[in-house]
Design a protein around this motif. Structure first.
Motif, short mmCIF file in Angstrom:
data_model
loop_
_atom_site.label_atom_id
_atom_site.label_comp_id
_atom_site.label_asym_id
_atom_site.label_seq_id
_atom_site.Cartn_x
_atom_site.Cartn_y
_atom_site.Cartn_z
N UNK A 1 0.86 -1.17 0.00
CA UNK A 1 0.00 0.00 0.00
C UNK A 1 0.91 1.24 0.00
N UNK A 2 0.74 2.06 -1.00
CA UNK A 2 1.60 3.24 -1.13
C UNK A 2 0.79 4.51 -0.93
N UNK B 1 8.57 7.49 4.14
CA UNK B 1 8.30 6.05 4.05
C UNK B 1 6.91 5.86 3.46
N UNK B 2 6.81 5.91 2.13
CA UNK B 2 5.51 5.90 1.48
C UNK B 2 4.88 4.52 1.41
N UNK B 3 5.68 3.45 1.40
CA UNK B 3 5.16 2.10 1.14
C UNK B 3 5.02 1.32 2.45
N UNK B 4 3.86 0.72 2.63
CA UNK B 4 3.60 -0.16 3.75
C UNK B 4 3.28 -1.55 3.19
N UNK B 5 3.97 -2.55 3.71
CA UNK B 5 3.80 -3.92 3.20
C UNK B 5 2.96 -4.75 4.16
N UNK B 6 2.04 -5.51 3.60
CA UNK B 6 1.23 -6.47 4.37
C UNK B 6 1.50 -7.85 3.77
#
Length: 778
Positions: A246-247, A260-265
């Motif tokens: 999710x960016x 920190x634009x990107x969050x990973x799931x």
């Protein structure tokens, strides 16, 4: 003669050695494309998906020898032909349009569109993007988006993945009737346009039913605040979804940024929700975003979603009010006028040139300097060229003395901090076909057709540097002269100009050409708004400076990605006029501006302007037209003394030139980092070095926000610069021997906010001077 030949050969050897330093090793071409066999068209399903009209069309499958491992579909329309290639896919809330293509021509029709189609094959709605060619009319079911560029050096691959439902929801407020059965993605080329297509498909999101919902749709903040954006990601699918990225999408213009634009799931189970939190910085006020809230978006696995968060950002820092004194510096004989501004014999003579362009301008400069102020003189340099022509007709040296005096004045006064910008009085131009210059030996005077001093009307074509009869060419011809004369000014690159008779052109097509001409010659600011349409050129406070639309200098831009020049106007509506107002009247008008721009003694955020206007030739002393004492000169002196004591000494008001005003405006409002060259740091016969001023003070510069910028090198080095290097803290980061570039642009990357960037120019001034002195080429 033999000596000259030996020296000339030595010079040639030196030049060859210098040029040889930049020679690159020979290599094989890498840009060529290779046709594939006819059967490769089957993979692209061309025969069932291509519609042609007219003659001369071509389509085939190609591959690149060095840079493309797969195949590409080429569509090439004949001069009177057209092709439309389409692919289709089933409709649904998670349908995606994917494309990777580029258009190759600046002309002809180049369009991309997405259509919703019902079960009977009838088109329900269409959203299209126009890259080149005419912009079709919109309707209730068709929406065209204009993404045409007014520059011809920005072409590149267009690559995107769009959620089609989001696109139609965004572009159409009402639901269109009909049962959507499928979506159609199409590319159109016509009238000589070419397209290369790498990828073109309609599919579905593998992570369908993964939704994102912001916790707060709108947030308020101040510039400099650190805030949190929270959003819930939910899996509405019956199966687990793996490896979700999710960016957070920063808005164009850098109003809101994050490190920190990107969050990973890693995995999201069926019906599971997960809260994500981004730490973001409120960088820039809404006023930078054309007074609209900044919109932060989201993408899931590189697919943009419809979710947004609007962030209202207020700047609490005090702004700046610039006081800018402008005048059009040109000669007048005044025959037929009610005031004796010249000798009124019906001919312009060298004395009128010297008194009005040198003595009066320098007197005004001396008065300004007493109070820390500066003048911006828009000098009609075509009139100086007319004086050179008169010198070639005259039997004495009065005209040549006048030309020399004007050149020396511009050089010395620029060094003192005053601005000399171009004023395109095209009527004097000796090189413009259709102009009339007349010389009268009886009075040693000249005359021109002063009814033709408009710029846009005299030069219809946009053109380039090589065509003096075009807008770009005329600007380049005269701007390079003033740039060289002002090269010792600490202001560096001159950013503003004023057209003759405020004639910037009138109408969308005409003004677009003039805007492009300004930018190609390194000009960012104009003071011609409304005058180009025969209106009032001045403005009320609060309306005095703005980013204009690229095709209309009279109106503010409405799209942050489509900006023209910075327009600034004399203020207020009944403007400060230095040639006929008392100090009390001018003081009162300035007081109105300061009252408007300040609250409780503090300047409101942003960049504001109080701009005065006159012609130096109209400023009269107590004596005759040559007098430099008393009269209106005293009124101006008293007015500036008042401003200094009332506002400048306390820091509420800044005396500046028009270039300094426009540079400050760009620094605060530009949506992307902008570079202009600054003062000359070193000047020699072989190497010169210039500061590079980076504008965009609140734009984040770091390893996550690297900026490709373009800077002009001085126009006067176009002919003899053979190498240019960009240095970062004294270390070279870029160098090119490929000179001249089309419009003196050098591109490099800015990645350090604290770094000092400079431009080093290697040139052959001494060699060219020697060749000239020896006499070759004469």
């Amino acid at each position: 003669m033999r000596y000259r030949m030996i020296v000339f050969l030595l010079l040639l050897l030196i030049l060859a050695a210098l040029a040889g330093c930049g020679t690159l090793p020979a290599s094989e071409p890498v840009a060529g494309l290779r046709p594939n066999e006819e059967d490769k068209l089957t993979a692209w399903k061309v025969h069932g998906n291509l519609i042609q009209q007219g003659e001369g069309n071509t389509y085939r499958v190609l591959s690149g020898d060095k840079w493309n491992s797969g195949t590409m579909l080429e569509l090439a329309a004949g001069g009177s032909g057209s092709l439309e290639y389409s692919v289709e896919g089933a409709a649904g809330p998670n349908a995606l349009a994917k494309f990777h293509l580029q258009f190759l021509s600046t002309q002809g029709t180049g369009r991309l569109k997405i259509s919703s189609v019902d079960s009977q094959g009838k088109i329900i709605s269409t959203v299209g993007w126009v890259v080149t060619g005419q912009l079709p009319a919109n309707s209730s079911t068709v929406k065209w988006i204009d993404i045409r560029s007014n520059t011809n050096y920005k072409g590149d691959w267009m690559q995107a993945v769009y959620n089609i439902t989001d696109i139609f929801t965004e572009q159409f407020t009402a639901q269109h009737s009909g049962n959507v059965g499928k979506y159609r993605l199409s590319v159109e080329v016509g009238q000589g346009q070419h397209a290369l297509i790498k990828e073109f498909a309609v599919g579905h999101d593998k992570e369908k039913s993964v939704k994102i919902m912001p916790a707060e749709p709108q947030i308020a903040a101040n510039v400099g605040d650190k805030i949190e954006i929270r959003a819930v990601v939910h899996n509405d699918n019956k199966a687990a979804v793996h490896n979700i990225e999710v960016m957070l999408l920063e808005p164009y213009g850098f109003g809101v940024t994050t490190s920190n634009a990107v969050k990973a799931i890693e995995i999201l189970q069926p019906n599971e929700s997960r809260e994500l939190i981004w730490q973001v910085s409120a960088q820039r006020a809404n006023s930078v975003n054309l007074n609209k809230p900044w919109q932060v978006g989201f993408a899931i696995n590189n697919v943009k979603t419809a979710a947004i968060v609007k962030i209202d950002i207020t700047d609490l820092r005090p702004g700046k009010v610039f006081y800018v004194m402008t005048e059009d510096l040109e000669p007048i004989d005044s025959a037929g006028y009610p005031v004796d501004w010249g000798n009124k014999n019906g001919w312009l003579d060298s004395e009128e040139y010297i008194v009005q362009l040198v003595h009066k301008a320098e007197k005004l400069n001396r008065i300004a300097e007493l109070h820390g102020a500066k003048w911006t003189h828009y000098i009609a340099w075509p009139a100086v060229k007319a004086a050179e022509w008169a010198a070639s007709q005259s039997k004495d040296d009065n005209w040549q003395k006048a030309v020399t005096a004007i050149e020396q004045s511009v050089r010395h006064q620029s060094e003192r901090g005053h601005e000399y910008g171009i004023h395109l009085h095209s009527d004097y131009d000796p090189y413009l076909p259709g102009n009339v210059l007349s010389y009268n030996p009886a009075v040693d005077g000249l005359w021109a057709n002063h009814l033709k001093h408009g710029w846009a009307h005299s030069t219809a074509d946009e053109g380039d540097f090589n065509d003096h009869t075009s807008r770009v060419g005329m600007l380049y011809s005269y701007q390079r002269i003033l740039d060289r004369l002002a090269s010792a000014s600490r202001q560096g690159q001159i950013l503003t100009a004023r057209a003759g008779s405020f004639d910037f052109g009138n109408g969308s097509e005409d003004e677009l050409k003039s805007t492009a001409a300004f930018r190609k010659t390194g000009l960012w600011g104009s003071s011609d708004a409304d005058g180009n349409a025969g209106g009032v050129t001045s403005a009320d406070y609060g309306q005095e400076i703005y980013f204009a639309a690229p095709d209309d200098i009279n109106t503010r831009a409405t799209d942050l990605q489509q900006l023209g020049v910075v327009e600034f106007k004399p203020t207020p509506r009944a403007f400060i006029c230095y040639d006929n107002q008392t100090a009390a009247v001018m003081n009162s008008k300035a007081d109105q501006g300061m009252a408007y721009f300040t609250v409780d003694g503090q300047v409101q955020p942003g960049v504001h302007a109080i701009v005065g206007f006159t012609h130096a030739m109209f400023i009269m002393g107590q004596g005759d037209w040559k007098s430099l004492q008393g009269g209106q000169f005293d009124a101006i002196n008293d007015h500036l003394a008042y401003l200094k004591a009332a506002y400048a000494d306390s820091g509420q008001l800044v005396f500046g030139t028009a270039t300094e005003l426009v540079a400050a405006y760009l620094d605060y409002y530009t949506p992307k980092l902008t570079a202009v060259y600054g003062e000359c740091l070193k000047s020699g016969n072989w190497i010169s070095e210039y500061a590079i001023n980076i504008l965009g003070r609140d734009i984040v510069i770091d390893q996550n926000h690297r900026h490709n910028v373009s800077v002009k090198y001085p126009l006067y080095y176009r002919d003899d610069a053979y190498r240019i290097s960009i240095l970062k803290n004294g270390e070279q980061i870029y160098s090119t021997w490929a000179l001249p570039t089309p419009y003196n642009d050098i591109e490099f990357t800015v990645d350090d906010a604290q770094a000092k960037y400079t431009m080093r120019i290697y040139h052959n001034n001494m060699l060219f001077w020697l060749v000239d002195k020896i006499g070759f080429g004469r």
